[in-house]
Design an enzyme around this catalytic site. Structure first.
Site, PDB file in Angstrom:
ATOM      1  CG  HIS A 278     -21.607 -22.512  -3.495  1.00 59.16           C
ATOM      2  ND1 HIS A 278     -20.913 -22.510  -4.689  1.00 59.16           N
ATOM      3  CD2 HIS A 278     -21.229 -21.537  -2.843  1.00 59.16           C
ATOM      4  CE1 HIS A 278     -20.164 -21.361  -4.434  1.00 59.16           C
ATOM      5  NE2 HIS A 278     -20.322 -20.645  -3.249  1.00 59.16           N
TER       6      HIS A 278
ATOM      7  CB  CYS B  43      -0.976   0.043   1.122  1.00 63.02           C
ATOM      8  SG  CYS B  43      -0.345   0.005   2.829  1.00 63.02           S
TER       9      CYS B  43
END
Length: 667
Positions: free
Chosen positions: A581, A12
């Protein structure tokens, strides 16, 4: 040498929190899937846990979660996913990235690193590409700003004019600190420009990048008497904004020159690097930067006037803008925009000198930004202490640690709390930060240091009032956060009695699939010659078959569960496979139903755009979500990476063979 299923690189702009939060999330997500992983971090102290060539070569896939340059060209030809670091801060999000990386296709024919980099970047949004290059510059710049700003601020401890040898409070040591701090601060724009350029054009772009940054500081020199361009004259700089423009210009000029000189003989590569690139890029970038100095200076002045205009509108307007930006994504792009603007204003303030209007506005603006960044983690600390029973032990421990992070101006510790309940936690954080910013401006607090939190209190003017403003923002936000958690806790408590009857069988149900893993997929639940007109028709067929087989009690509830999962993101994979699912209380036992459609189910979004030929549907009781569900899903996903497995399941018309093949991978 150890081999890893997944390798990753995180980074970052500041390299303080996001980098390591993403690392932890990726490691946990990989563990849930039974995969090994090594994560290389690009933090403020440099590269840690560095990946070796053999580890890169042996990995199945690569995840890059970074807002800075992490040398992605090393991963030439590997299946890879590249996103911003904010996309990997939760275990769920990191897991999706791993799944995407495993499903991606590599290109073993790619040899040139630059070609791979271009291919990867084409898959990224233009916005993320620009942001990544910009943040590479910001991450290198921030350390200069922090070091220079704090040293300059410390020099004021001897007096606001202690650096001036003609002043009554002069101190030679303070003067030296001011000189050192000033040099570091003056390097801010050249470093910003150079490392934006380096992120785009690599090492050759550093030279034109530094030159562009220096021109951004100095502007176009003009002789005051003749009004003509004169190397000995004075110019009007265009600062921070000019550094950004110069960085991007320098980087892309290098990419252009690489194409222009691509036809030169290979034995002249050394000449290109040491002579042609620096000479032509510096000349081109320098001339363009000098040519746009007038308009850029006007834009820079207009931007500063706009910010000062917000101040003229009142402390509430300016403080609200600062607070909302800093707490919106807590270390992300919006937060960084506010912080970097604050450091730019502070740089001008310190250059203008103590006592000037520019100094007063810049240091007041910086104090408001710092207050807004400090508040969110302190809100979580207050909340977990006052409302301890409403938080998990993990949250409580994290909130206590946030006391240290908040006091040292590290906002990112509040992110896990916000990601669990973006609404209403984000607005609560924004409100708390805004209150602190508004009060800081009203209390006329001046902070000449760009970072450090309460560590720089000795140099903050009206420091006690600054602390009071921050505490008020943290307490108000903390009270609201506790109120929300109390409401959420009591709501769950009321719902708890209805769930108690299923608690006893839950433990047994979780263990049941382990005992019969070899026969988990039953032959009668494999349908090999179906013809579906759409995805929903296929899912409806599976839902109804589940009821017929005694796996579920309500086909509509199962169908709704399938559709809810598809709404979160398609379960269509690659090469004709899908893994739908459903998790529902209407499902009485964990099971797998397989359906095959040789002609292919159209309208089912897949990663390669191909129709679905095989759907391996997972049906999980609500009580087993996160246990059996994750285990089976990870096993099936891993099996789909096996070419032999895919070929057998897709090519067979024998239900028994298909069931046996899948069961073998679930053991």
């Amino acid at each position: 040498m150890a081999k890893f299923d997944i390798i990753a690189a995180t980074g970052c702009p500041t390299g303080i929190a996001h980098t390591f939060m993403a690392k932890e999330a990726l490691e946990k997500a990989a563990a849930e899937r039974g995969l090994t992983i090594k994560v290389e971090t690009h933090g403020q102290v440099g590269v840690e846990n560095e990946l070796t060539k053999s580890e890169i070569a042996g990995a199945k896939a690569v995840v890059v979660a970074a807002d800075k340059d992490v040398q992605a060209e090393r991963f030439a030809g590997k299946p890879m996913v590249s996103v911003g670091v904010s996309k990997a801060l939760s275990v769920e999000a990191a897991g999706k990235l791993i799944d995407r990386a495993l499903a991606a296709k590599g290109d073993s024919t790619v040899a040139a690193a630059a070609d791979v980099e271009d291919e990867v970047e084409e898959k990224e949004s233009i916005g993320h590409i620009i942001y990544k290059h910009l943040m590479n510059g910001v991450s290198h710049m921030l350390v200069f700003v922090v070091a220079g700003g704090v040293l300059t601020a410390v020099s004021f401890l001897w007096g606001i004019t202690s650096f001036d040898s003609t002043a009554s409070d002069y101190n030679s040591f303070a003067a030296m600190l001011k000189i050192i701090g000033g040099i570091a601060m003056n390097l801010m724009v050249p470093v910003l420009s150079a490392y934006i350029a380096e992120s785009i054009g690599k090492r050759p772009a550093l030279v034109p990048g530094f030159v562009a940054g220096m021109i951004a500081i100095q502007g176009l020199p003009v002789n005051a008497e003749t009004g003509m361009i004169d190397a000995g004259g004075a110019g009007v700089g265009f600062g921070f904004l000019g550094g950004i423009v110069g960085g991007f210009l320098a980087g892309y000029v290098i990419l252009l020159l690489e194409k222009v000189f691509a036809g030169l003989p290979k034995n002249l590569d050394g000449l290109k690097a040491i002579f042609l690139y620096p000479l032509f890029s510096t000349a081109i970038v320098g001339l363009v930067m000098l040519g746009i100095s007038g308009p850029m200076a006007a834009i820079n002045t207009a931007m500063m006037d706009f910010l000062k205009g917000l101040s003229a509108s009142g402390a509430v307007v300016l403080g609200l803008a600062i607070g909302c930006m800093c707490a919106f994504d807590m270390g992300g792009p919006v937060n960084k925009a506010a912080y970097v603007t604050g450091t730019a204003m502070l740089t001008e303030a310190l250059a203008a000198g103590v006592g000037t209007d520019t100094y007063n506005f810049g240091t007041n603006f910086m104090a408001a930004v710092s207050a807004a960044c400090i508040v969110p983690p302190l809100i979580t600390t207050f909340a977990v202490v006052v409302g301890k029973k409403y938080f998990s032990q993990e949250d409580h421990d994290a909130g206590v640690v946030n006391l240290i992070l908040g006091c040292t101006h590290i906002t990112e510790g509040a992110i896990p709390f916000m990601t669990k309940n973006i609404w209403p936690v984000m607005p609560i954080m924004m409100l708390g930060s805004s209150i602190a910013s508004i009060l800081t401006i009203m209390f006329n607090v001046h902070d000449p240091a760009p970072h450090g939190g309460f560590l720089v209190l000795p140099v903050v003017e009206n420091g006690p009032l600054w602390v009071l403003a921050i505490l008020i923002g943290a307490v108000v936000g903390g009270i609201l956060f506790v109120a929300f958690k109390k409401y959420d806790f009591e709501k769950n408590q009321k719902a708890a009695p209805a769930a108690k009857p299923v608690e006893a069988p839950k433990a047994a149900a979780v263990e049941a699939p382990k005992a019969e893993a070899a026969d988990f997929v039953k032959v009668e639940n494999v349908f090999v010659a179906e013809d579906f007109a759409s995805r929903d028709e296929a899912l409806s067929f599976v839902s109804n078959q589940a009821v017929k087989a005694g796996i579920a009690s309500d086909a509509d509830a199962v169908m709704n569960a399938f559709l809810a999962r598809e709404a979160e993101g398609t379960t269509g994979m690659m090469e004709g496979f899908a893994i739908p699912h459903a998790k529902s209380d209407a499902i009485t036992e964990a099971a797998v139903i397989v359906v095959k459609d040789e002609s292919g189910v159209t309208g089912w979004d897949t990663m390669d755009g191909a129709p679905v030929n095989v759907a391996i549907a997972l049906l999980i009781p609500g009580a087993q979500a996160g246990t059996t569900h994750l285990k089976i899903l990870s096993k099936v996903a891993e099996a789909l990476m096996d070419e032999d497995f895919r070929a057998t399941v897709k090519g067979s018309t024998d239900a028994a063979e298909i069931a046996k093949t899948i069961n073998a991978r679930l053991v």
